[in-house]
Design a protein around this motif. Structure first.
Motif, PDB file in Angstrom:
ATOM      1  N   ALA A   1      64.036  66.235-133.749  1.00 36.28           N
ATOM      2  CA  ALA A   1      63.884  66.552-132.326  1.00 36.28           C
ATOM      3  C   ALA A   1      62.522  66.091-131.828  1.00 36.28           C
ATOM      4  O   ALA A   1      61.615  65.808-132.618  1.00 36.28           O
ATOM      5  CB  ALA A   1      64.042  68.057-132.110  1.00 36.28           C
ATOM      6  N   ASP A   2      62.373  66.035-130.519  1.00 33.20           N
ATOM      7  CA  ASP A   2      61.101  65.641-129.927  1.00 33.20           C
ATOM      8  C   ASP A   2      60.058  66.752-130.028  1.00 33.20           C
ATOM      9  O   ASP A   2      58.852  66.495-129.995  1.00 33.20           O
ATOM     10  CB  ASP A   2      61.287  65.258-128.459  1.00 33.20           C
ATOM     11  N   ARG A   3      60.540  67.974-130.137  1.00 31.79           N
ATOM     12  CA  ARG A   3      59.638  69.118-130.263  1.00 31.79           C
ATOM     13  C   ARG A   3      60.290  70.165-131.165  1.00 31.79           C
ATOM     14  O   ARG A   3      61.473  70.087-131.446  1.00 31.79           O
ATOM     15  CB  ARG A   3      59.339  69.718-128.887  1.00 31.79           C
ATOM     16  N   ARG A   4      59.512  71.093-131.630  1.00 30.38           N
ATOM     17  CA  ARG A   4      60.036  72.111-132.541  1.00 30.38           C
ATOM     18  C   ARG A   4      61.126  72.948-131.886  1.00 30.38           C
ATOM     19  O   ARG A   4      61.161  73.094-130.666  1.00 30.38           O
ATOM     20  CB  ARG A   4      58.906  73.002-133.049  1.00 30.38           C
ATOM     21  N   VAL A   5      61.997  73.487-132.735  1.00 31.07           N
ATOM     22  CA  VAL A   5      63.187  74.188-132.271  1.00 31.07           C
ATOM     23  C   VAL A   5      63.023  75.689-132.505  1.00 31.07           C
ATOM     24  O   VAL A   5      62.426  76.112-133.505  1.00 31.07           O
ATOM     25  CB  VAL A   5      64.438  73.668-133.012  1.00 31.07           C
ATOM     26  N   ALA A   6      63.576  76.480-131.600  1.00 28.71           N
ATOM     27  CA  ALA A   6      63.526  77.937-131.742  1.00 28.71           C
ATOM     28  C   ALA A   6      64.660  78.435-132.638  1.00 28.71           C
ATOM     29  O   ALA A   6      65.284  77.659-133.355  1.00 28.71           O
ATOM     30  CB  ALA A   6      63.611  78.585-130.359  1.00 28.71           C
ATOM     31  N   ASP A   7      64.918  79.725-132.563  1.00 27.74           N
ATOM     32  CA  ASP A   7      66.018  80.351-133.299  1.00 27.74           C
ATOM     33  C   ASP A   7      65.885  80.178-134.806  1.00 27.74           C
ATOM     34  O   ASP A   7      66.822  79.790-135.505  1.00 27.74           O
ATOM     35  CB  ASP A   7      67.360  79.791-132.814  1.00 27.74           C
ATOM     36  N   GLY A   8      64.699  80.458-135.330  1.00 33.06           N
ATOM     37  CA  GLY A   8      64.495  80.430-136.768  1.00 33.06           C
ATOM     38  C   GLY A   8      63.917  79.138-137.307  1.00 33.06           C
ATOM     39  O   GLY A   8      63.648  79.035-138.515  1.00 33.06           O
ATOM     40  N   PHE A   9      63.717  78.137-136.446  1.00 32.06           N
ATOM     41  CA  PHE A   9      63.198  76.844-136.895  1.00 32.06           C
ATOM     42  C   PHE A   9      61.782  76.579-136.367  1.00 32.06           C
ATOM     43  O   PHE A   9      61.303  75.450-136.436  1.00 32.06           O
ATOM     44  CB  PHE A   9      64.137  75.723-136.451  1.00 32.06           C
ATOM     45  N   GLU A  10      61.141  77.599-135.874  1.00 35.41           N
ATOM     46  CA  GLU A  10      59.826  77.431-135.264  1.00 35.41           C
ATOM     47  C   GLU A  10      58.788  76.836-136.221  1.00 35.41           C
ATOM     48  O   GLU A  10      57.875  76.120-135.797  1.00 35.41           O
ATOM     49  CB  GLU A  10      59.307  78.771-134.724  1.00 35.41           C
ATOM     50  N   LYS A  11      58.923  77.120-137.512  1.00 33.22           N
ATOM     51  CA  LYS A  11      57.950  76.648-138.496  1.00 33.22           C
ATOM     52  C   LYS A  11      58.352  75.330-139.143  1.00 33.22           C
ATOM     53  O   LYS A  11      57.613  74.806-139.995  1.00 33.22           O
ATOM     54  CB  LYS A  11      57.741  77.717-139.579  1.00 33.22           C
ATOM     55  N   ILE A  12      59.505  74.808-138.748  1.00 35.00           N
ATOM     56  CA  ILE A  12      60.000  73.569-139.350  1.00 35.00           C
ATOM     57  C   ILE A  12      59.485  72.370-138.562  1.00 35.00           C
ATOM     58  O   ILE A  12      59.694  72.287-137.356  1.00 35.00           O
ATOM     59  CB  ILE A  12      61.542  73.549-139.385  1.00 35.00           C
ATOM     60  N   PRO A  13      58.803  71.437-139.209  1.00 32.70           N
ATOM     61  CA  PRO A  13      58.228  70.300-138.486  1.00 32.70           C
ATOM     62  C   PRO A  13      59.285  69.317-137.989  1.00 32.70           C
ATOM     63  O   PRO A  13      60.393  69.238-138.546  1.00 32.70           O
ATOM     64  CB  PRO A  13      57.334  69.637-139.541  1.00 32.70           C
ATOM     65  N   THR A  14      58.954  68.588-136.958  1.00 33.67           N
ATOM     66  CA  THR A  14      59.831  67.510-136.482  1.00 33.67           C
ATOM     67  C   THR A  14      59.536  66.259-137.312  1.00 33.67           C
ATOM     68  O   THR A  14      58.495  66.153-137.972  1.00 33.67           O
ATOM     69  CB  THR A  14      59.569  67.192-135.005  1.00 33.67           C
ATOM     70  N   LEU A  15      60.446  65.299-137.265  1.00 30.08           N
ATOM     71  CA  LEU A  15      60.204  64.032-137.952  1.00 30.08           C
ATOM     72  C   LEU A  15      58.966  63.347-137.387  1.00 30.08           C
ATOM     73  O   LEU A  15      58.192  62.721-138.116  1.00 30.08           O
ATOM     74  CB  LEU A  15      61.412  63.112-137.811  1.00 30.08           C
ATOM     75  N   LYS A  16      58.784  63.473-136.077  1.00 26.49           N
ATOM     76  CA  LYS A  16      57.647  62.812-135.440  1.00 26.49           C
ATOM     77  C   LYS A  16      56.324  63.396-135.919  1.00 26.49           C
ATOM     78  O   LYS A  16      55.305  62.698-135.993  1.00 26.49           O
ATOM     79  CB  LYS A  16      57.788  62.897-133.924  1.00 26.49           C
TER      80      LYS A  16
END
Length: 332
Positions: free
Chosen positions: A234-249
């Protein structure tokens, strides 16, 4: 003499009634005035994926939500096969009268570039986008990869045989994994399944090493500690439990791929019919039951877009996937 004239005029008037009636029947809007305004019978919503999957759940939930704003029901018809080609093609070739529409998705923008379909997004008329969610790179919780870099390093080894599941040959998730390999030099053994959910179950069972599917399809397993997300596309981090997961970018990989689902009608569907559907959809996406259904599935609830915005998205994605299709080998 006067009576004769009046009688003659009456006969001429009565004689003109059949011709006048015929003209009225042909006049625009007469049918609607007689109670047959669109829609005067059920609308069929073709879902190009199997029953029970994410697309099917979205289609049925939306069919229930929009029923409040249409005088006829929306009936879901599953027509799975060939990564959506069968269901999408069915509606491409349907009569453009608004009584057979399709739950379209990202695949519509690239199936033709892969040589899997003769039609393109231009052969369907967009009505609206219902939701959109990014892909995630996910492994089992006990996998030996703590980071995306470790996973990709392992996948660059010639004998690694990293098995990555997807939702079928030529699906969005197949393209996502193939694009990641192309961008990073990784080598994946792509394993197709009949949808994202079966691929996730295969990962849970240890039959494959990773999946690239939507965040929604793995959210509950990530929260339960059974699966581990390494990155989101994704272009930016995702909510719903994925807040700490980095984006590819954030990992210096310029790649962003996800899936959207929307409604489309055959090209040539009249403007007034599309207007009815657009109006009903714009109201239905605000229905609490619809928003609750999306939230329960961990799907995004704020990504609605009208027909013009969706057409712009499709045009942009078609160009992206056309370029990507020329660089990748989906069979490897």
């Amino acid at each position: 003499m006067q009576a004769t004239t009046i009688d003659h005029s009456r006969r001429r008037w009565l004689g003109a009634i059949p011709a006048l009636s015929g003209a009225l029947l042909l006049a625009p809007g007469f049918a609607r005035a007689q109670g047959s305004a669109y829609p005067h019978r059920p609308i069929e919503l073709v879902v190009p994926w199997q029953a029970g999957g994410g697309a099917d759940v979205v289609g049925r939930a939306f069919g229930a939500a929009i029923a409040k704003y249409l005088p006829q029901p929306v009936v879901v018809i599953n027509k799975p096969g060939a990564s959506g080609v069968l269901g999408l093609g069915d509606v491409v070739n349907a009569k453009p009268d608004g009584y057979r529409i399709v739950l379209s998705s990202t695949e519509l923008t690239f199936l033709n570039h892969l040589g899997l379909a003769k039609f393109s997004y231009k052969d369907l008329r967009p009505i609206a986008r219902l939701n959109a969610d990014p892909a995630a790179v996910v492994v089992r919780a006990d996998a030996p990869y703590a980071t995306l870099e470790q996973f990709l390093e392992a996948a660059r080894k010639g004998d690694a045989n990293i098995r990555v599941g997807n939702a079928g040959h030529g699906s969005t998730w197949h393209m996502a994994a193939a694009a990641l390999a192309e961008k990073t030099g990784a080598k994946f053994n792509h394993i197709p399944y009949a949808g994202g959910a079966p691929a996730v179950l295969a990962l849970l069972g240890g039959h494959i090493d990773a999946v690239t599917v939507s965040t929604a399809e793995v959210s509950s397993y990530v929260a339960a500690g059974k699966l581990k997300a390494l990155a989101v596309m994704a272009d930016r981090r995702v909510a719903d439990g994925f807040e700490k997961i980095p984006t590819l970018k954030e990992r210096n990989i310029d790649l962003s791929i996800g899936i959207w689902r929307g409604l489309s009608a055959p090209r040539g569907t009249p403007d007034d019919v599309i207007a009815v559907l657009k109006g009903a959809v714009a109201k239905a996406v605000k229905e609490p039951a619809w928003l609750e259904a999306l939230a329960k599935l961990h799907f995004s609830t704020d990504t609605y877009a009208d027909d013009a915005a969706l057409e712009a998205v499709m045009a942009r994605e078609s160009e992206f996937f056309k370029a990507l299709a020329g660089k990748i080998n989906l069979s490897s």
